[in-house]
Design an enzyme around this catalytic site. Structure first.
Site, PDB file in Angstrom:
ATOM      1  N   LYS A 269      -7.725   1.903  -3.002  1.00 35.75           N
ATOM      2  CA  LYS A 269      -6.568   1.867  -3.915  1.00 35.75           C
ATOM      3  C   LYS A 269      -5.623   0.743  -3.483  1.00 35.75           C
ATOM      4  O   LYS A 269      -5.737   0.217  -2.371  1.00 35.75           O
ATOM      5  CB  LYS A 269      -5.856   3.216  -3.881  1.00 35.75           C
ATOM      6  CG  LYS A 269      -5.228   3.554  -2.527  1.00 35.75           C
ATOM      7  CD  LYS A 269      -4.806   5.013  -2.438  1.00 35.75           C
ATOM      8  CE  LYS A 269      -4.220   5.343  -1.096  1.00 35.75           C
ATOM      9  NZ  LYS A 269      -4.151   6.793  -0.850  1.00 35.75           N
TER      10      LYS A 269
ATOM     11  N   TYR B  19      19.516 -16.616  11.574  1.00 32.63           N
ATOM     12  CA  TYR B  19      20.573 -15.886  10.874  1.00 32.63           C
ATOM     13  C   TYR B  19      21.177 -14.820  11.780  1.00 32.63           C
ATOM     14  O   TYR B  19      20.451 -14.106  12.485  1.00 32.63           O
ATOM     15  CB  TYR B  19      20.004 -15.200   9.634  1.00 32.63           C
ATOM     16  CG  TYR B  19      19.723 -16.151   8.492  1.00 32.63           C
ATOM     17  CD1 TYR B  19      20.730 -16.947   7.960  1.00 32.63           C
ATOM     18  CD2 TYR B  19      18.455 -16.232   7.947  1.00 32.63           C
ATOM     19  CE1 TYR B  19      20.464 -17.808   6.895  1.00 32.63           C
ATOM     20  CE2 TYR B  19      18.181 -17.082   6.890  1.00 32.63           C
ATOM     21  CZ  TYR B  19      19.196 -17.868   6.364  1.00 32.63           C
ATOM     22  OH  TYR B  19      18.940 -18.712   5.328  1.00 32.63           O
TER      23      TYR B  19
HETATM   24  C1  LIG Z   1      -4.919   7.234   0.311  1.00 29.42           C
HETATM   25  C2  LIG Z   1      -5.679   8.503   0.353  1.00 29.42           C
HETATM   26  C3  LIG Z   1      -6.684   8.701   1.312  1.00 29.42           C
HETATM   27  C4  LIG Z   1      -6.964   7.729   2.444  1.00 29.42           C
HETATM   28  O1  LIG Z   1      -6.056   8.005   3.480  1.00 29.42           O
HETATM   29  P1  LIG Z   1      -6.123   7.194   4.871  1.00 29.42           P
HETATM   30  O2  LIG Z   1      -5.034   7.797   5.677  1.00 29.42           O
HETATM   31  O3  LIG Z   1      -5.830   5.772   4.527  1.00 29.42           O
HETATM   32  O4  LIG Z   1      -7.472   7.395   5.407  1.00 29.42           O
HETATM   33  C5  LIG Z   1      -7.452   9.843   1.227  1.00 29.42           C
HETATM   34  N1  LIG Z   1      -7.217  10.775   0.262  1.00 29.42           N
HETATM   35  C6  LIG Z   1      -6.229  10.631  -0.648  1.00 29.42           C
HETATM   36  C7  LIG Z   1      -6.016  11.696  -1.666  1.00 29.42           C
HETATM   37  C8  LIG Z   1      -5.414   9.504  -0.624  1.00 29.42           C
HETATM   38  O5  LIG Z   1      -4.445   9.370  -1.523  1.00 29.42           O
END
Ligand SMILES: *Cc1c(COP(=O)(O)O)cnc(C)c1O
Length: 368
Positions: free
Chosen positions: A34, A261
């Site tokens: 994702k 800065y």
């Molecule tokens: C993003 C997500 C994962 C992956 O989680 P990680 O901590 O990156 O391994 C797994 N399950 C769901 C439902 C998620 O939204």
């Protein structure tokens, strides 16, 4: 492409980490790509696993379509299901799998008129209280969906809130509640529980899988960052992203001279400082503090002062050989993203997702 701020993505490392994930728990593994593969490039990452991934998980129909349009044929799971009923027709046509996390989604799917039945993952809220049906409502929704003409099969799933915390008992409690709820359903053939942290650190949750196939959902570990920053296992993972730039200017500071800065850093002695072409507009965190490790020509040194939009400062006092055009690794193999994240009060997930503007370069020895 003349500005030297670049991201190199090692697709062989990505594959290595996926293969490792598959060895940790029995069953199948849905590679979570994702948010453009946590900033790494979803299409490239999916192609790197085209011969072997059991499936891919994304957040939206748009993300899924990008993969389908690129020729990805594996199962693709929509982790938040659909946001509007109008998406269901396309989900069916594109042969996508979907999570149902709320009763309104269940009702909409049951009422829809679809060209074919869909693969459904029914999500239970076992204690994270983000998405999913309560254990009380779960059984009813499961029965509504079972055998319905719009439903090809149902995979029960849940998500752990604290698997990165080895001192917490919450993962045991969530897994036990999930297991108890499943035991009351008609026999199911599959389930899905483990994220990266569970795969790496909670093998004791595996009895939950007995009698059915488990789908794990590794995300962050595929990119080479251990979800538990303090873990001694971190080195079993290979970093996928190298974020780098070069030195474009040099400064000689006298004791008491301040830099950048807010004059946030004051030299305690005469110092040599490099100005690096990378700033928060590229995704380097502005909240990173003086002392955050940075590698220059292979030597570990440290960030100084406040990060600007396009530039940051690095201490070269102990690296006399470094100068204009020297290579700077912000994170990668030498400097772990977790270390930078810790210094900036965030997590590697966020650093990866924030990288932008830089030129992306993909390396895959299998395709040379
Ligand atoms: C993003 C997500 C994962 C992956 O989680 P990680 O901590 O990156 O391994 C797994 N399950 C769901 C439902 C998620 O939204």
């Amino acid at each position: 492409m003349s500005r030297p701020t670049t991201v190199q993505i090692r697709l062989d490392a990505f594959r290595h980490n996926y293969r490792l994930a598959k060895t940790l728990w029995p069953g199948k593994a849905m590679a979570v790509i994702k948010a453009n593969a946590y900033g790494h490039g979803a299409v490239h990452c999916a192609r790197a696993l085209s011969q072997e991934a059991d499936g891919f998980a994304v957040s939206s129909l748009e993300e899924a379509m990008q993969l389908r349009d690129a020729g990805v044929r594996q199962p693709i799971l929509l982790l938040e299901g659909f946001f509007a009923e109008a998406e269901l027709k396309c989900i069916a046509e594109q042969d996508l799998w979907l999570v149902l996390h709320a009763q309104w989604q269940v009702d909409a799917l049951l009422a829809a008129s679809l060209p074919c039945a869909l693969q459904v993952w029914l999500k239970m809220d076992s204690g994270m209280h983000r998405l999913g049906l309560s254990p009380k409502d779960y059984q009813f929704a499961y029965q509504q969906l079972s055998g319905h003409k719009n439903v090809a099969s149902i995979v029960p799933m849940t998500h752990l809130a604290n698997a990165d915390n080895l001192d917490s008992d919450h993962s045991n409690q969530q897994a036990a509640l999930f297991q108890r709820t499943l035991a009351n359903l008609a026999p199911c053939h599959a389930s899905s529980l483990a994220n990266s942290a569970a795969l790496l650190a909670w093998p004791q949750l595996q009895p939950i899988l007995h009698n059915h196939e488990h789908w794990s959902r590794p995300g962050i570990m595929l990119y080479g960052a251990h979800p538990n920053i303090a873990s001694s296992q971190a080195s079993v993972l290979e970093p996928v992203m190298q974020f780098s730039s070069r030195i474009i200017a040099l400064r000689h500071l006298e004791k008491g001279d301040a830099i950048g800065y807010g004059s946030l850093y004051q030299a305690e002695q005469a110092m040599r400082v490099g100005v690096v072409a990378c700033g928060y507009a590229d995704g380097y965190p502005r909240s990173a503090k003086t002392g955050t490790p940075i590698a220059v020509d292979g030597h570990i040194t440290r960030l100084l002062g406040r990060v600007s939009m396009d530039m940051l400062y690095v201490d070269l006092t102990a690296i006399p050989s470094a100068g204009i055009h020297s290579h700077v690794e912000l994170w990668g193999k030498q400097v772990s993203a977790n270390t930078v994240a810790q210094s900036a009060g965030t997590i590697a997930y966020e650093l990866f997702c924030n990288v932008k503007r830089a030129h992306f370069d993909y390396f895959d020895p299998a395709n040379i």
